[in-house]
Design a protein around this motif. Structure first.
Motif, PDB file in Angstrom:
ATOM      1  N   LEU A  94      -4.097   4.686  -0.220  1.00 45.30           N
ATOM      2  CA  LEU A  94      -2.668   4.837   0.059  1.00 45.30           C
ATOM      3  C   LEU A  94      -1.882   3.634  -0.442  1.00 45.30           C
ATOM      4  CD1 LEU A  94      -2.718   6.341   3.674  1.00 45.30           C
ATOM      5  CD2 LEU A  94      -2.052   7.485   1.549  1.00 45.30           C
ATOM      6  N   ASP A  95      -2.442   2.432  -0.264  1.00 47.38           N
ATOM      7  CA  ASP A  95      -1.771   1.225  -0.746  1.00 47.38           C
ATOM      8  C   ASP A  95      -1.644   1.232  -2.262  1.00 47.38           C
ATOM      9  OD1 ASP A  95      -1.389   0.250   1.792  1.00 47.38           O
ATOM     10  OD2 ASP A  95      -3.000  -1.225   1.704  1.00 47.38           O
ATOM     11  N   LYS A  96      -2.682   1.679  -2.953  1.00 46.30           N
ATOM     12  CA  LYS A  96      -2.631   1.737  -4.419  1.00 46.30           C
ATOM     13  C   LYS A  96      -1.591   2.754  -4.885  1.00 46.30           C
ATOM     14  CE  LYS A  96      -7.197  -0.042  -5.420  1.00 46.30           C
ATOM     15  NZ  LYS A  96      -6.679  -1.378  -5.703  1.00 46.30           N
ATOM     16  N   GLN A  97      -1.493   3.888  -4.196  1.00 39.91           N
ATOM     17  CA  GLN A  97      -0.473   4.886  -4.533  1.00 39.91           C
ATOM     18  C   GLN A  97       0.926   4.314  -4.310  1.00 39.91           C
ATOM     19  OE1 GLN A  97      -1.348   8.299  -2.127  1.00 39.91           O
ATOM     20  NE2 GLN A  97      -2.985   9.017  -3.463  1.00 39.91           N
ATOM     21  N   ARG A  98       1.093   3.606  -3.207  1.00 42.90           N
ATOM     22  CA  ARG A  98       2.388   2.997  -2.899  1.00 42.90           C
ATOM     23  C   ARG A  98       2.734   1.929  -3.928  1.00 42.90           C
ATOM     24  NH1 ARG A  98       5.050   0.414   1.428  1.00 42.90           N
ATOM     25  NH2 ARG A  98       7.226   0.550   0.834  1.00 42.90           N
TER      26      ARG A  98
END
Length: 123
Positions: free
Chosen positions: A88-92
């Motif tokens: 999720l952090d990488k997508q954000r």
């Protein structure tokens, strides 16, 4: 922040493969505090400045770098749920980078080379 974390944790990697739990907890707290501060700065700057303003772009870039930073120690401490949070952090982080490109109207276009190969160019 990055230099501070590397300086404080560099002795952890050289002395043993696993860091003691209090040091992992302290590192996680520092990362979470930095994330909160970058989020707050981005929110305030985005509220009062245009999207292409250097301060807004800098806030988004710094937050994206923090979200995309290696989190091996944090993931090891978090357990099985750490991988989902990392994704999720990488997508954000990628979404923030896309916002930066959009603020400057940067478009990626495919170009054909002489040999028939395709490449991506920024315009």
């Amino acid at each position: 922040l990055r230099l501070t974390l590397l300086d404080e944790s560099s002795h952890l990697q050289s002395s043993s493969p696993k860091a003691p739990q209090p040091q992992i907890s302290e590192l996680n707290q520092t990362v979470q505090e930095a994330r909160h501060l970058y989020e707050a700065a981005r929110h305030v700057r985005s509220s009062i400045l245009p999207p292409h303003h250097p301060e807004v772009v800098a806030s988004k870039f710094s937050l994206a770098e923090l979200l995309d930073a290696p989190t091996a120690i944090a993931s090891a401490a978090a357990g099985a749920g750490g991988d989902d949070l990392d994704a999720l952090d990488k997508q954000r982080a990628n979404a923030l980078r896309e916002e930066i490109l959009n603020a400057y109207n940067v478009e990626e276009m495919e170009q054909s080379g002489d040999d028939g190969s395709r490449s991506v160019a920024n315009s």
